[in-house]
Design a protein around this motif. Structure first.
Motif, short mmCIF file in Angstrom:
data_model
loop_
_atom_site.label_atom_id
_atom_site.label_comp_id
_atom_site.label_asym_id
_atom_site.label_seq_id
_atom_site.Cartn_x
_atom_site.Cartn_y
_atom_site.Cartn_z
N LEU A 163 -4.30 -0.35 7.49
CA LEU A 163 -5.04 -1.60 7.33
C LEU A 163 -6.50 -1.51 7.77
N PRO B 234 -9.19 -0.02 6.65
CA PRO B 234 -10.27 -0.25 5.67
C PRO B 234 -10.50 -1.73 5.33
N PHE B 235 -9.55 -2.61 5.64
CA PHE B 235 -9.72 -4.03 5.37
C PHE B 235 -10.61 -4.70 6.42
N ILE C 140 0.84 -1.20 0.00
CA ILE C 140 0.00 0.00 0.00
C ILE C 140 0.87 1.25 0.00
N TYR D 93 -16.17 -6.36 0.42
CA TYR D 93 -14.90 -7.06 0.62
C TYR D 93 -14.20 -6.56 1.87
N GLY D 94 -13.90 -7.47 2.76
CA GLY D 94 -13.20 -7.12 3.99
C GLY D 94 -13.14 -8.32 4.93
N ALA E 35 -4.69 -4.78 -3.76
CA ALA E 35 -3.56 -4.75 -2.82
C ALA E 35 -3.42 -6.09 -2.10
N PHE E 36 -4.54 -6.68 -1.71
CA PHE E 36 -4.51 -7.97 -1.04
C PHE E 36 -3.84 -9.03 -1.92
N ARG F 110 -8.38 -2.12 -2.59
CA ARG F 110 -8.10 -3.03 -1.47
C ARG F 110 -7.98 -4.47 -1.96
N ALA G 201 -12.08 2.48 -4.16
CA ALA G 201 -11.31 2.18 -2.94
C ALA G 201 -11.38 0.68 -2.63
N THR G 202 -12.55 0.09 -2.82
CA THR G 202 -12.71 -1.35 -2.58
C THR G 202 -11.93 -2.14 -3.62
#
Length: 158
Positions: free
Chosen positions: A46, A48-49, A28, A126-127, A75-76, A72, A68-69
């Motif tokens: 982290l 937002p995850f 990130i 997602y999270g 990035a994951f 994420r 933004a989602t």
């Protein structure tokens, strides 16, 4: 927000000592060309995850998946690829294909070898429930990818 700038009510990244979470923060920060996250703690990056079940219910699944989602999710899986790459030396790439409705998949591959596959449903939501769950799932994807990369190294080098 607490005085140490961490995510309230969760274990901190330092307490977990997770290589996956440390690599995720590096990914990130590496994508932060404007220095936006320069002063942020790792826990705040982290945050937002982490999405509780209650919060997931509140997120609408209508309309496009917000950028933004999508970032994420990318990035994951880039972190999964980076961890596999560190262990095996095989250059790993990520493809995330999402429809406007939030359905799709994420693929991590090296050469012609498909290392990990994740079908995405309701990507709007997602999270993970906690940093522990985030680290656990990430490390599980990395381990599956490492197992395949070690089993079929010649395919990964094609």
């Amino acid at each position: 927000m607490t005085s140490n700038n961490s995510v309230p009510g969760t274990t901190t990244i330092a307490e977990l000592n997770s290589p996956f979470l440390n690599t995720l923060v590096k990914q990130i920060r590496g994508q932060d060309s404007y220095g936006f996250y320069r002063t942020w703690s790792n826990d705040l990056i982290l945050k937002p995850f982490i999405i509780t079940k209650q919060k997931k219910r509140e997120i609408s699944i209508e309309g496009e998946v917000d950028p933004a989602t999508q970032a994420r999710i990318m990035a994951f899986f880039r972190t999964v690829a980076a961890c596999i790459e560190q262990e095996t030396g095989l250059i790993s790439q990520v493809v995330v294909d999402l429809s406007h409705e939030g359905f799709g998949w994420a693929l991590v591959f090296s050469g012609r070898l498909l290392l990990t596959v994740k079908t995405l449903r309701d990507a709007h939501r997602y999270g993970f429930e906690s940093l522990e769950k985030l680290a656990e799932e990430g490390e599980a994807f990395v381990q599956k990818g490492l197992d395949l990369a070690k089993r079929f190294p010649e395919v990964g080098n094609l």
